[in-house]
Motif scaffolding. Structure first.
Motif, PDB file in Angstrom:
ATOM      1  N   VAL A   1       0.858  -1.187   0.000  1.00  0.00           N
ATOM      2  CA  VAL A   1       0.000   0.000   0.000  1.00  0.00           C
ATOM      3  C   VAL A   1       0.892   1.234   0.000  1.00  0.00           C
ATOM      4  O   VAL A   1       1.816   1.358   0.810  1.00  0.00           O
ATOM      5  CB  VAL A   1      -0.943   0.004   1.219  1.00  0.00           C
ATOM      6  N   LEU A   2       0.605   2.130  -0.936  1.00  0.00           N
ATOM      7  CA  LEU A   2       1.348   3.381  -1.079  1.00  0.00           C
ATOM      8  C   LEU A   2       0.451   4.534  -0.641  1.00  0.00           C
ATOM      9  O   LEU A   2      -0.675   4.661  -1.112  1.00  0.00           O
ATOM     10  CB  LEU A   2       1.746   3.592  -2.539  1.00  0.00           C
ATOM     11  N   ARG A   3       0.969   5.366   0.247  1.00  0.00           N
ATOM     12  CA  ARG A   3       0.233   6.545   0.700  1.00  0.00           C
ATOM     13  C   ARG A   3       1.171   7.744   0.683  1.00  0.00           C
ATOM     14  O   ARG A   3       2.380   7.597   0.718  1.00  0.00           O
ATOM     15  CB  ARG A   3      -0.294   6.331   2.114  1.00  0.00           C
ATOM     16  N   GLY A   4       0.585   8.914   0.642  1.00  0.00           N
ATOM     17  CA  GLY A   4       1.362  10.131   0.668  1.00  0.00           C
ATOM     18  C   GLY A   4       0.909  11.087  -0.405  1.00  0.00           C
ATOM     19  O   GLY A   4      -0.230  11.016  -0.874  1.00  0.00           O
ATOM     20  N   HIS A   5       1.812  11.992  -0.778  1.00  0.00           N
ATOM     21  CA  HIS A   5       1.492  13.031  -1.761  1.00  0.00           C
ATOM     22  C   HIS A   5       2.610  13.143  -2.793  1.00  0.00           C
ATOM     23  O   HIS A   5       3.780  13.033  -2.457  1.00  0.00           O
ATOM     24  CB  HIS A   5       1.346  14.390  -1.065  1.00  0.00           C
ATOM     25  N   LEU A   6       2.215  13.366  -4.019  1.00  0.00           N
ATOM     26  CA  LEU A   6       3.153  13.653  -5.109  1.00  0.00           C
ATOM     27  C   LEU A   6       2.622  14.863  -5.877  1.00  0.00           C
ATOM     28  O   LEU A   6       1.416  15.107  -5.893  1.00  0.00           O
ATOM     29  CB  LEU A   6       3.290  12.446  -6.039  1.00  0.00           C
TER      30      LEU A   6
ATOM     31  N   VAL B   1       3.926   2.413  -9.596  1.00  0.00           N
ATOM     32  CA  VAL B   1       3.696   0.973  -9.708  1.00  0.00           C
ATOM     33  C   VAL B   1       4.719   0.306 -10.631  1.00  0.00           C
ATOM     34  O   VAL B   1       5.303  -0.720 -10.253  1.00  0.00           O
ATOM     35  CB  VAL B   1       2.241   0.652 -10.102  1.00  0.00           C
ATOM     36  N   PRO B   2       4.993   0.849 -11.825  1.00  0.00           N
ATOM     37  CA  PRO B   2       6.035   0.218 -12.648  1.00  0.00           C
ATOM     38  C   PRO B   2       7.398   0.176 -11.949  1.00  0.00           C
ATOM     39  O   PRO B   2       8.137  -0.807 -12.080  1.00  0.00           O
ATOM     40  CB  PRO B   2       6.087   1.091 -13.903  1.00  0.00           C
ATOM     41  N   ALA B   3       7.713   1.215 -11.185  1.00  0.00           N
ATOM     42  CA  ALA B   3       8.982   1.227 -10.453  1.00  0.00           C
ATOM     43  C   ALA B   3       8.994   0.128  -9.398  1.00  0.00           C
ATOM     44  O   ALA B   3       9.987  -0.588  -9.229  1.00  0.00           O
ATOM     45  CB  ALA B   3       9.213   2.591  -9.815  1.00  0.00           C
ATOM     46  N   ILE B   4       7.881  -0.046  -8.706  1.00  0.00           N
ATOM     47  CA  ILE B   4       7.793  -1.075  -7.674  1.00  0.00           C
ATOM     48  C   ILE B   4       7.869  -2.469  -8.296  1.00  0.00           C
ATOM     49  O   ILE B   4       8.453  -3.381  -7.727  1.00  0.00           O
ATOM     50  CB  ILE B   4       6.525  -0.864  -6.837  1.00  0.00           C
ATOM     51  N   ARG B   5       7.325  -2.634  -9.460  1.00  0.00           N
ATOM     52  CA  ARG B   5       7.432  -3.925 -10.163  1.00  0.00           C
ATOM     53  C   ARG B   5       8.895  -4.262 -10.443  1.00  0.00           C
ATOM     54  O   ARG B   5       9.287  -5.429 -10.422  1.00  0.00           O
ATOM     55  CB  ARG B   5       6.638  -3.911 -11.466  1.00  0.00           C
TER      56      ARG B   5
ATOM     57  N   LEU C   1       5.334  -8.780  -7.400  1.00  0.00           N
ATOM     58  CA  LEU C   1       4.410  -9.334  -8.372  1.00  0.00           C
ATOM     59  C   LEU C   1       2.975  -9.290  -7.879  1.00  0.00           C
ATOM     60  O   LEU C   1       2.042  -9.419  -8.658  1.00  0.00           O
ATOM     61  CB  LEU C   1       4.799 -10.774  -8.709  1.00  0.00           C
ATOM     62  N   GLY C   2       2.798  -9.084  -6.580  1.00  0.00           N
ATOM     63  CA  GLY C   2       1.463  -9.064  -5.987  1.00  0.00           C
ATOM     64  C   GLY C   2       0.757  -7.746  -6.192  1.00  0.00           C
ATOM     65  O   GLY C   2       1.205  -6.863  -6.930  1.00  0.00           O
ATOM     66  N   GLN C   3      -0.371  -7.606  -5.505  1.00  0.00           N
ATOM     67  CA  GLN C   3      -1.212  -6.420  -5.639  1.00  0.00           C
ATOM     68  C   GLN C   3      -0.547  -5.197  -5.018  1.00  0.00           C
ATOM     69  O   GLN C   3       0.024  -5.260  -3.934  1.00  0.00           O
ATOM     70  CB  GLN C   3      -2.556  -6.673  -4.965  1.00  0.00           C
TER      71      GLN C   3
END
Length: 79
Positions: free
Chosen positions: A45-50, A60-64, A69-71
Motif C-alpha cells: 500500500v502506497l500513501r502520501g502526496h506527489l 507501480v512500474p517502479a515497484i514492479r 508481483l502481488g497487488q
C-alpha cells in the motif's frame, strides 16, 4: 513465533528493495520523504502526496522493478 519473525523479515526486505528502486528513479527519488510504503495483508500500500499524476503513475512500474508481483494499492494523492 518463528514464522512471524520470518514474515516480518520478509516484509522489511521487500520494502527495502522498493526503497532502493525508488531511490534510483530519477524523478521519484526527490519525493521519497512524501511517501509511505506498507504491507497490509498480502498487498503493498502506497500513501502520501506527489506533485503530479505522471509521478503517481510511475510508482507501480517502479515497484514492479523491485520484484513485486502481488497487488499494489496506490493511494497516493496529488498535491
Amino acid at each position: 513465533m518463528a514464522t512471524t519473525q520470518f514474515s516480518d523479515s520478509r516484509v522489511t526486505n521487500l520494502i527495502q528493495r522498493i526503497d532502493t528502486v525508488l531511490c534510483a528513479h530519477h524523478e521519484l527519488c526527490n519525493h521519497l520523504a512524501d511517501l509511505k510504503i506498507s504491507m497490509e495483508g498480502s498487498r503493498i500500500v502506497l500513501r502520501g502526496h506527489l506533485p503530479s499524476v505522471a509521478l503517481k503513475q510511475a510508482l507501480v512500474p517502479a515497484i514492479r522493478q523491485a520484484g513485486v508481483l502481488g497487488q499494489v494499492c496506490n493511494c497516493v494523492e496529488i498535491a
